[in-house]
Design a protein around this motif. Structure first.
Motif, PDB file in Angstrom:
ATOM      1  N   LEU A  48       3.451 -13.443 -48.701  1.00 43.66           N
ATOM      2  CA  LEU A  48       4.825 -12.957 -48.801  1.00 43.66           C
ATOM      3  C   LEU A  48       4.875 -11.471 -49.173  1.00 43.66           C
ATOM      4  N   LEU A  49       3.747 -10.922 -49.613  1.00 48.50           N
ATOM      5  CA  LEU A  49       3.672  -9.469 -49.793  1.00 48.50           C
ATOM      6  C   LEU A  49       3.958  -8.784 -48.467  1.00 48.50           C
ATOM      7  N   THR A  50       4.532  -7.595 -48.513  1.00 47.99           N
ATOM      8  CA  THR A  50       4.534  -6.764 -47.314  1.00 47.99           C
ATOM      9  C   THR A  50       3.159  -6.113 -47.202  1.00 47.99           C
ATOM     10  N   PRO A  51       2.716  -5.772 -46.006  1.00 47.10           N
ATOM     11  CA  PRO A  51       1.447  -5.051 -45.899  1.00 47.10           C
ATOM     12  C   PRO A  51       1.429  -3.760 -46.716  1.00 47.10           C
ATOM     13  N   ALA A  52       2.582  -3.087 -46.822  1.00 46.25           N
ATOM     14  CA  ALA A  52       2.643  -1.868 -47.631  1.00 46.25           C
ATOM     15  C   ALA A  52       2.395  -2.175 -49.100  1.00 46.25           C
ATOM     16  N   GLN A  53       2.931  -3.296 -49.601  1.00 45.57           N
ATOM     17  CA  GLN A  53       2.679  -3.685 -50.984  1.00 45.57           C
ATOM     18  C   GLN A  53       1.199  -4.008 -51.193  1.00 45.57           C
ATOM     19  N   ALA A  54       0.607  -4.727 -50.243  1.00 42.83           N
ATOM     20  CA  ALA A  54      -0.818  -5.033 -50.348  1.00 42.83           C
ATOM     21  C   ALA A  54      -1.644  -3.756 -50.372  1.00 42.83           C
ATOM     22  N   ALA A  55      -1.294  -2.813 -49.506  1.00 45.24           N
ATOM     23  CA  ALA A  55      -2.025  -1.550 -49.466  1.00 45.24           C
ATOM     24  C   ALA A  55      -1.923  -0.807 -50.795  1.00 45.24           C
ATOM     25  N   ARG A  56      -0.743  -0.832 -51.391  1.00 48.34           N
ATOM     26  CA  ARG A  56      -0.550  -0.151 -52.678  1.00 48.34           C
ATOM     27  C   ARG A  56      -1.415  -0.781 -53.766  1.00 48.34           C
ATOM     28  N   LEU A  57      -1.476  -2.114 -53.809  1.00 46.30           N
ATOM     29  CA  LEU A  57      -2.289  -2.792 -54.809  1.00 46.30           C
ATOM     30  C   LEU A  57      -3.774  -2.548 -54.582  1.00 46.30           C
ATOM     31  N   ILE A  58      -4.193  -2.512 -53.333  1.00 46.72           N
ATOM     32  CA  ILE A  58      -5.602  -2.232 -53.033  1.00 46.72           C
ATOM     33  C   ILE A  58      -5.964  -0.817 -53.483  1.00 46.72           C
ATOM     34  N   ARG A  59      -5.084   0.127 -53.207  1.00 44.60           N
ATOM     35  CA  ARG A  59      -5.354   1.502 -53.664  1.00 44.60           C
ATOM     36  C   ARG A  59      -5.438   1.574 -55.185  1.00 44.60           C
ATOM     37  N   ALA A  60      -4.554   0.831 -55.874  1.00 44.68           N
ATOM     38  CA  ALA A  60      -4.565   0.847 -57.335  1.00 44.68           C
ATOM     39  C   ALA A  60      -5.858   0.262 -57.895  1.00 44.68           C
ATOM     40  N   ALA A  61      -6.383  -0.770 -57.223  1.00 51.47           N
ATOM     41  CA  ALA A  61      -7.636  -1.376 -57.675  1.00 51.47           C
ATOM     42  C   ALA A  61      -8.835  -0.499 -57.361  1.00 51.47           C
ATOM     43  N   GLY A  62      -8.755   0.271 -56.282  1.00 50.07           N
ATOM     44  CA  GLY A  62      -9.848   1.163 -55.907  1.00 50.07           C
ATOM     45  C   GLY A  62     -11.158   0.449 -55.659  1.00 50.07           C
ATOM     46  N   PRO A  63     -11.194  -0.569 -54.800  1.00 49.91           N
ATOM     47  CA  PRO A  63     -12.445  -1.304 -54.580  1.00 49.91           C
ATOM     48  C   PRO A  63     -13.533  -0.418 -53.988  1.00 49.91           C
ATOM     49  N   VAL A  64     -14.777  -0.835 -54.193  1.00 47.43           N
ATOM     50  CA  VAL A  64     -15.906  -0.090 -53.638  1.00 47.43           C
ATOM     51  C   VAL A  64     -15.865  -0.195 -52.110  1.00 47.43           C
ATOM     52  N   PRO A  65     -16.522   0.724 -51.402  1.00 48.35           N
ATOM     53  CA  PRO A  65     -16.608   0.601 -49.950  1.00 48.35           C
ATOM     54  C   PRO A  65     -17.230  -0.744 -49.560  1.00 48.35           C
ATOM     55  N   ASP A  66     -16.711  -1.336 -48.521  1.00 49.35           N
ATOM     56  CA  ASP A  66     -17.197  -2.623 -48.011  1.00 49.35           C
ATOM     57  C   ASP A  66     -16.929  -3.790 -48.968  1.00 49.35           C
ATOM     58  N   ALA A  67     -16.006  -3.629 -49.906  1.00 47.65           N
ATOM     59  CA  ALA A  67     -15.631  -4.743 -50.780  1.00 47.65           C
ATOM     60  C   ALA A  67     -15.003  -5.866 -49.963  1.00 47.65           C
ATOM     61  N   GLU A  68     -15.212  -7.093 -50.413  1.00 47.64           N
ATOM     62  CA  GLU A  68     -14.531  -8.234 -49.797  1.00 47.64           C
ATOM     63  C   GLU A  68     -13.128  -8.317 -50.383  1.00 47.64           C
ATOM     64  N   ILE A  69     -12.111  -8.248 -49.516  1.00 53.65           N
ATOM     65  CA  ILE A  69     -10.717  -8.266 -49.962  1.00 53.65           C
ATOM     66  C   ILE A  69     -10.019  -9.422 -49.262  1.00 53.65           C
ATOM     67  N   THR A  70      -9.691 -10.454 -50.045  1.00 52.59           N
ATOM     68  CA  THR A  70      -9.163 -11.707 -49.509  1.00 52.59           C
ATOM     69  C   THR A  70      -7.679 -11.842 -49.803  1.00 52.59           C
ATOM     70  N   LEU A  71      -6.947 -12.309 -48.818  1.00 57.13           N
ATOM     71  CA  LEU A  71      -5.525 -12.616 -48.980  1.00 57.13           C
ATOM     72  C   LEU A  71      -5.303 -14.085 -48.636  1.00 57.13           C
ATOM     73  N   GLU A  72      -4.776 -14.852 -49.583  1.00 58.54           N
ATOM     74  CA  GLU A  72      -4.345 -16.213 -49.262  1.00 58.54           C
ATOM     75  C   GLU A  72      -3.059 -16.148 -48.449  1.00 58.54           C
ATOM     76  N   ALA A  73      -2.951 -17.033 -47.454  1.00 53.92           N
ATOM     77  CA  ALA A  73      -1.773 -17.010 -46.578  1.00 53.92           C
ATOM     78  C   ALA A  73      -1.380 -18.424 -46.199  1.00 53.92           C
ATOM     79  N   ASN A  74      -0.080 -18.655 -46.099  1.00 57.34           N
ATOM     80  CA  ASN A  74       0.438 -19.902 -45.542  1.00 57.34           C
ATOM     81  C   ASN A  74       0.706 -19.692 -44.053  1.00 57.34           C
ATOM     82  N   PRO A  75       0.366 -20.677 -43.218  1.00 55.69           N
ATOM     83  CA  PRO A  75       0.480 -20.487 -41.770  1.00 55.69           C
ATOM     84  C   PRO A  75       1.848 -20.044 -41.282  1.00 55.69           C
ATOM     85  N   GLU A  76       2.925 -20.541 -41.930  1.00 54.50           N
ATOM     86  CA  GLU A  76       4.266 -20.227 -41.436  1.00 54.50           C
ATOM     87  C   GLU A  76       4.718 -18.823 -41.809  1.00 54.50           C
TER      88      GLU A  76
END
Length: 223
Positions: A66-94
């Motif tokens: 239910l996040l927007t992709p922009a919200q996900a991008a903002r959170l990823i930037r805030a976390a600052g993962p290392v290059p090639d980090a595994e970044i998983t998003l849980e999703a419901n099919p609908e």
């Protein structure tokens, strides 16, 4: 090794078996919650404004899709993962579309975990899930087309009136639709859930549930 879990506690509706913390949010994830998460990540980072640098980042829920992709991008930037980090998003099919999945990929998500659960529509409805088996197949196909090469699918076992045929159908749906990982688990009746207050009929007993679990292990190992 450093992993970071980010909880997105918003759902369109509550599944009847779920005891995770979540709250209804039909209009998507509030921006105020994203602000709060970013403040918390800044607060706990080593030097205040220094990114946390996780090598795994997991968005769980709730319904993180239910996040927007922009919200996900903002959170990823805030976390600052290392290059090639595994970044998983849980999703419901609908909740997914080709456009949203492609945008999540561009935001940095490289692993998708889809809550498929079962290939039987009557079982999905009984669980309080909002999707159908057809939507599961479409979501898995869209994930492959969006470029995801690491796709996990949930397999819920020992549902009310469960059969080996339902197990076989669900494994086939997952295995034939692009899943690279299948996560199998037994339905558990928790006290503070709809099922806990009004248990469904035709639940397998403990011995039958164990048989389904062992069968799933054997069938998955043979894939």
């Amino acid at each position: 090794m450093f992993g970071l879990y980010i909880h997105i506690p918003y759902c369109r509706s509550k599944c009847r078996y779920c005891d995770f913390y979540s709250t209804p949010c039909p209009d998507g994830v509030p921006e105020a919650y994203i602000d709060a998460l970013c403040r918390e990540m800044d607060r706990f980072s080593p030097c205040g404004s220094t990114p946390l640098r996780p090598d795994t980042l997991y968005f769980g829920g709730g319904t993180p899709s239910l996040l927007t992709p922009a919200q996900a991008a903002r959170l990823i930037r805030a976390a600052g993962p290392v290059p090639d980090a595994e970044i998983t998003l849980e999703a419901n099919p609908e909740t997914v579309t080709p456009e949203r999945l492609a945008a999540f990929r561009r935001a940095g998500v490289n692993r998708l975990s889809l809550g498929i659960q079962t290939a039987r529509d009557d079982s999905l409805a009984r669980l309080g899930r909002r999707h159908t088996a057809a939507q599961s197949r479409r979501a898995l196909g869209m994930a492959v087309q969006a470029g995801f090469t690491d796709i996990s699918g949930d397999l819920m076992l020992a549902l009310p009136a469960y059969t080996m045929a339902e197990l076989d159908e669900t494994i086939a749906l997952l295995a034939e639709s692009g899943c690279t990982h299948i996560s199998g688990y037994l339905l558990k009746i928790e006290p503070n859930t709809v099922f806990g207050k009004r248990p469904p009929e035709a639940l397998p007993d403990d011995d039958a549930a164990a048989d389904f679990y062992l069968a799933a292990v054997e069938k998955l190992a043979a894939l």
